[in-house]
Design an enzyme around this catalytic site. Structure first.
Site, PDB file in Angstrom:
ATOM      1  N   SER A 241      -2.708  -9.427  -9.665  1.00 33.35           N
ATOM      2  CA  SER A 241      -1.295 -10.257 -10.053  1.00 33.35           C
ATOM      3  C   SER A 241      -1.258 -10.246 -11.492  1.00 33.35           C
ATOM      4  CB  SER A 241      -1.390 -11.656  -9.461  1.00 33.35           C
ATOM      5  OG  SER A 241      -1.413 -11.542  -8.057  1.00 33.35           O
TER       6      SER A 241
ATOM      7  N   GLN B 114       7.077 -14.272  -5.222  1.00 36.97           N
ATOM      8  CA  GLN B 114       7.624 -13.231  -6.241  1.00 36.97           C
ATOM      9  C   GLN B 114       9.130 -13.017  -6.555  1.00 36.97           C
ATOM     10  OE1 GLN B 114       5.890  -9.987  -3.925  1.00 36.97           O
ATOM     11  NE2 GLN B 114       3.755 -10.416  -4.692  1.00 36.97           N
TER      12      GLN B 114
ATOM     13  N   HIS C  80      -5.755  -3.075   2.477  1.00 38.39           N
ATOM     14  CA  HIS C  80      -6.706  -3.036   1.687  1.00 38.39           C
ATOM     15  C   HIS C  80      -7.530  -4.214   2.233  1.00 38.39           C
ATOM     16  CE1 HIS C  80      -4.571  -5.569  -1.446  1.00 38.39           C
ATOM     17  NE2 HIS C  80      -3.899  -5.466  -0.496  1.00 38.39           N
ATOM     18  N   ARG C  81      -6.925  -5.527   2.411  1.00 33.36           N
ATOM     19  CA  ARG C  81      -7.569  -6.740   2.405  1.00 33.36           C
ATOM     20  C   ARG C  81      -8.347  -6.689   3.932  1.00 33.36           C
ATOM     21  NH1 ARG C  81      -7.209  -8.931  -2.132  1.00 33.36           N
ATOM     22  NH2 ARG C  81      -5.287  -9.037  -3.168  1.00 33.36           N
TER      23      ARG C  81
ATOM     24  N   ASN D  15       3.668   1.032  -0.990  1.00 31.53           N
ATOM     25  CA  ASN D  15       3.623  -0.289  -0.217  1.00 31.53           C
ATOM     26  C   ASN D  15       3.405  -1.437  -0.995  1.00 31.53           C
ATOM     27  OD1 ASN D  15       4.150  -2.079   1.951  1.00 31.53           O
ATOM     28  ND2 ASN D  15       2.214  -1.433   2.813  1.00 31.53           N
TER      29      ASN D  15
ATOM     30  N   ASP E 112      -1.609  -0.084  -6.623  1.00 29.75           N
ATOM     31  CA  ASP E 112      -0.502  -0.905  -6.716  1.00 29.75           C
ATOM     32  C   ASP E 112      -0.222  -1.203  -8.378  1.00 29.75           C
ATOM     33  OD1 ASP E 112      -0.448  -1.237  -4.111  1.00 29.75           O
ATOM     34  OD2 ASP E 112      -0.392  -3.135  -4.193  1.00 29.75           O
TER      35      ASP E 112
ATOM     36  N   GLU F  26       1.015  -6.365   3.478  1.00 29.73           N
ATOM     37  CA  GLU F  26       0.951  -4.864   3.878  1.00 29.73           C
ATOM     38  C   GLU F  26       1.067  -4.453   5.221  1.00 29.73           C
ATOM     39  OE1 GLU F  26      -0.554  -5.363  -0.481  1.00 29.73           O
ATOM     40  OE2 GLU F  26      -0.313  -6.564   1.515  1.00 29.73           O
TER      41      GLU F  26
ATOM     42  N   LYS G 100      -5.805   0.485  -3.022  1.00 28.81           N
ATOM     43  CA  LYS G 100      -4.467  -0.436  -3.332  1.00 28.81           C
ATOM     44  C   LYS G 100      -4.772  -1.560  -4.194  1.00 28.81           C
ATOM     45  CE  LYS G 100      -0.972  -3.128  -0.900  1.00 28.81           C
ATOM     46  NZ  LYS G 100       0.237  -2.222  -1.692  1.00 28.81           N
TER      47      LYS G 100
ATOM     48  N   ASP H 259      -3.699 -14.547   0.548  1.00 27.70           N
ATOM     49  CA  ASP H 259      -4.282 -13.458   0.592  1.00 27.70           C
ATOM     50  C   ASP H 259      -5.821 -13.408   1.176  1.00 27.70           C
ATOM     51  OD1 ASP H 259      -2.245 -11.550  -0.234  1.00 27.70           O
ATOM     52  OD2 ASP H 259      -2.695 -12.002  -2.355  1.00 27.70           O
TER      53      ASP H 259
END
Length: 420
Positions: free
Chosen positions: A21, A167, A379-380, A89, A47, A336, A405, A308
């Site tokens: 971030s 965001q 990814h998470r 993405n 990203d 995602e 990512k 997240d």
């Protein structure tokens, strides 16, 4: 496919890469600055590299070196770009750049993957329209791909709905100083994920931008300001720290993640406190945060500001006594993947009772069994379920490369979790 082999982890010290971030925001601010900036310890992931490549297309000069990135800023005005800007993405890239692109010239088209075309951006487009900027979705209403015209961003007063993503507010805050009249931004709903707003305001302050705020409801940003070029260091990523703290929680080991502290604006630092409530021992030191596993008990926790970390917490909850209730997380459906549904699906494969409704997730701890974990190109999901494999035989992670990512070196760092 990768199979995680159970093993004890002992006492480990881990270093995670720079915050995703903070990297996004710092790169954008540097591209808008009035000279040459050096960004040290940035996260180089799929990203953030998409954001960097987009800023090059918008006219910034980039010199990506081994330990840092040098960016020649454009003084608040991007150059024309006739070609579509592909953002895969990366929702952060799409939303933040959709705002600042309005500072440029000509018309910009921001595109992505099919999944991106289902990720909401309508509230931001509405706010841009309210500022006289004729931004629009090109296919599905309220979702990318989007078209953003430059040359129309003079500023003004605007309301923004942040019930889906903070965001949208961050995008307006990043563009506001470079408008002629500045902006008065009123938040009509939310915001969810409030610490990410704090990160944006922190970056603005570091680059010399003045912002007046009334909590999370109103932000006044004077116009005609200039982002100050300089030397900026990105702090370690608290989101990535969570997987290693979670590994300690479920194995009974002890993991220190260096460079992460409660002084950070990153809300995900708070996951260590959640683990403490669940029965772990947590030590906060100047050089990092240490989590040592203990007898895990279920908790009820509001995760609106740490979305997240919900899959991470859910996997740890599978090993806890009782039913953990994770509240205020409806916005995870627009990540995602639909992370609420995805997390439930994979926990159920492991024999764990997990139920998601519109705004919460309930996980009842038990005896997880091995399973092949689908990652949903998320990814998470991969990193969270890797934790379970440390104590449960037969956990296999499909598409382990999806960690590119946000944490390209994840599996190499993961191997450091070995008993000494």
């Amino acid at each position: 496919m990768i199979e995680i082999k159970p093993h004890p982890i002992g006492r480990c010290r881990i270093r995670v890469p720079g915050s995703k971030s903070y990297t996004h925001r710092t790169l954008i601010a540097a591209a808008l600055a009035d000279g040459t900036s050096t960004v040290r310890d940035p996260l180089r992931s799929q990203d953030t590299l998409l954001t960097l490549a987009a800023l090059e297309k918008l006219g910034a000069t980039v010199d990506d070196r081994e330990s840092h990135i040098v960016i020649q800023g454009l003084g608040g005005r991007f150059k024309p770009c006739a070609d579509p800007i592909y953002l895969a993405n990366s929702g952060t890239s799409m939303r933040l750049l959709a705002g600042v692109a309005a500072l440029g010239e000509g018309v910009y088209t921001l595109t992505g993957t099919p999944r991106m075309y289902h990720r909401p951006i309508g509230h931001l487009l509405d706010a841009l329209n309210g500022l006289g900027i004729a931004a629009r979705a090109l296919e599905t209403a309220g979702c990318p791909p989007v078209e953003i015209p430059g040359g129309q961003a003079s500023g003004g007063s605007v309301a923004i709905n942040c019930s889906v993503s903070s965001q949208f507010l961050s995008a307006l805050l990043l563009m506001a100083p470079c408008t002629r009249d500045g902006m008065t931004i009123t938040v009509s709903h939310g915001p969810v994920s409030r610490p990410y707003v704090d990160m944006t305001v922190d970056i603005l302050a570091r680059f010399g931008i003045q912002v007046r705020r009334d909590g999370y409801t109103r932000f006044d940003v004077p116009g005609g300001q200039t982002y100050r070029a300089g030397d900026y260091t990105v702090e370690p990523d608290a989101s990535q720290a969570g997987y290693f703290w979670g590994a300690a929680a479920i194995t009974g080991g002890s993991v220190t993640v260096g460079g992460v502290s409660t002084a950070s604006s990153q809300g995900d630092v708070g996951l260590a406190q959640v683990f403490e409530r669940m029965g772990c021992h947590v030590v906060h030191a100047a050089d990092g945060i240490t989590v040592t596993g203990g007898h895990l008990r279920a908790v009820t926790v509001d995760m609106a500001d740490m979305p997240d970390m919900v899959p991470t917490l859910a996997v740890v909850a599978a090993f806890a006594e009782g039913t953990t209730v994770i509240e205020n997380v409806s916005h995870l459906k627009a990540k995602e993947s639909d992370r609420l549904t995805a997390t439930c699906n994979e926990l159920k494969k492991m024999g764990i009772d997990a139920v998601a409704d519109a705004d919460s997730l309930r996980v009842t701890g038990g005896r997880p069994r091995g399973a092949e974990i689908d990652t949903y190109d998320d990814h998470r999901m991969a990193m969270s379920f890797a934790m379970a494999g440390l104590v449960v035989p037969g956990v296999k992670i499909a598409d382990p490369g999806c960690v590119e990512k946000s944490f390209p070196d994840f599996w190499q760092v993961w191997e450091q979790l070995r008993a000494e």
